[in-house]
Design an enzyme around this catalytic site. Structure first.
Site, short mmCIF file in Angstrom:
data_model
loop_
_atom_site.label_atom_id
_atom_site.label_comp_id
_atom_site.label_asym_id
_atom_site.label_seq_id
_atom_site.Cartn_x
_atom_site.Cartn_y
_atom_site.Cartn_z
N LEU A 58 5.46 5.96 2.81
CA LEU A 58 5.36 6.13 1.36
C LEU A 58 6.75 6.12 0.72
O LEU A 58 6.94 5.53 -0.36
CB LEU A 58 4.64 7.43 1.05
CG LEU A 58 4.41 7.81 -0.41
CD1 LEU A 58 3.12 8.61 -0.54
CD2 LEU A 58 5.55 8.64 -0.96
N PHE B 209 0.84 -1.19 0.00
CA PHE B 209 0.00 0.00 0.00
C PHE B 209 0.88 1.24 0.00
O PHE B 209 1.89 1.31 0.71
CB PHE B 209 -0.92 0.02 1.22
CG PHE B 209 -2.07 -0.93 1.13
CD1 PHE B 209 -3.21 -0.59 0.42
CD2 PHE B 209 -2.01 -2.17 1.74
CE1 PHE B 209 -4.27 -1.47 0.32
CE2 PHE B 209 -3.06 -3.06 1.66
CZ PHE B 209 -4.20 -2.71 0.94
N GLU B 210 0.46 2.25 -0.76
CA GLU B 210 1.23 3.48 -0.91
C GLU B 210 1.54 4.13 0.43
O GLU B 210 2.60 4.73 0.62
CB GLU B 210 0.46 4.45 -1.80
CG GLU B 210 1.20 5.73 -2.15
CD GLU B 210 0.39 6.61 -3.07
OE1 GLU B 210 0.77 7.78 -3.24
OE2 GLU B 210 -0.63 6.15 -3.63
N ALA B 211 0.63 4.01 1.39
CA ALA B 211 0.82 4.67 2.69
C ALA B 211 1.78 3.91 3.61
O ALA B 211 2.14 4.43 4.66
CB ALA B 211 -0.52 4.84 3.40
N GLY B 212 2.20 2.68 3.21
CA GLY B 212 3.23 2.02 3.98
C GLY B 212 2.98 0.59 4.42
O GLY B 212 3.90 -0.07 4.92
#
Length: 259
Positions: free
Chosen positions: A83, A52-55
């Protein structure tokens, strides 16, 4: 057993999932791409790793998250990071697939999610813009594109703005602009069909139509000359078990598939 009644959205999710191979890694956002990734994990690709882009990396997703910052994206995750680390992992070649969409797409798979019009300062329509889309499409080995409305207004000869590079202007163009070899868009999933890109020309190619859709239907809905594969197949509809997984296991709250 094949389901008799299913929606185009359900069909697109299953078709998209089938493009994901076991043991690979995929970067996803939310919505239909995430449904496809979760479906793949529950069926033919249990070892698919979701980023996921957020981590969040390799979470055990209980149900469908509503955003990339949803706490479910780090539920029992292998790693919870940032990110920056996700983009770094992609640049280092650790992520095989990235899912993207856009307002416009051309025959080389270039995507526009920035604006409609010919004046950047005064566009006819302004969209949210790239977010991480340019990075995803530039750095992942393969870009899988989902377009939910296949029409000449969206599949056009030249996009108004290149937010995310496909094959740009043809063979070798990505490499000339500094992007890695053997990267770029690999599949386009729409409400009419499944397409890939012809290896030599890097142009979009029709390889399968959805049940009830003809090759001519796809050609009429495309605003550029589309390459037609020698043997155009028909996509396989979802089964009753596929629909159960989509509604009862993946999206019981009806975020994507409305109740």
């Amino acid at each position: 057993m094949t389901a008799e009644n299913y929606s185009l959205k359900e069909l697109m999710a299953v078709v998209a999932a089938r493009q994901l191979l076991d043991g690979k890694a995929v970067a996803v956002g939310t919505g239909l791409p995430l449904v496809a990734a979760m479906f793949a994990q529950l069926t033919h690709a249990p070892n698919l790793v979701i980023f996921f882009e957020a981590g969040g990396i390799a979470p055990q997703l209980p149900t469908l998250p509503i955003s990339v910052g949803d706490s479910r994206t780090i539920h029992k995750a292998l790693c919870t990071t940032t990110l920056i680390d996700i983009m770094d992992s992609m640049r280092r070649g650790f992520i095989d697939y990235a899912f993207l969409g856009g307002a416009q797409i051309d025959g080389y798979g270039n995507l526009n999610s920035t604006m409609i019009g010919d004046d950047y300062e005064k566009p006819k329509v302004r969209f949210p813009g790239s977010g991480g889309a340019n990075d995803f499409g530039s750095l992942a080995w393969e870009t899988l594109i989902i377009m939910d409305r296949h029409s000449p207004r969206r599949f056009i000869e030249k996009v108004d703005f290149i937010t995310t590079p496909g094959f740009l202007y043809g063979p070798g163009a990505r490499e000339e602009e500094g992007l890695s070899e053997d990267t770029g868009p690999s599949r386009v999933i729409t409400d009419l069909c499944l397409m890939d890109f012809e290896p030599e020309s890097k142009r979009m190619r029709l390889i399968a139509t959805h049940p009830g859709i003809t090759v001519d239907d796809v050609i009429k809905a495309t605003g550029f000359e589309l390459i037609i594969a020698d043997d155009v197949e028909t996509t396989k509809p979802p089964t009753k078990e596929d629909l159960r997984l989509l509604h009862e296991v993946i999206d019981p709250n009806g975020f994507v598939f409305k109740k």
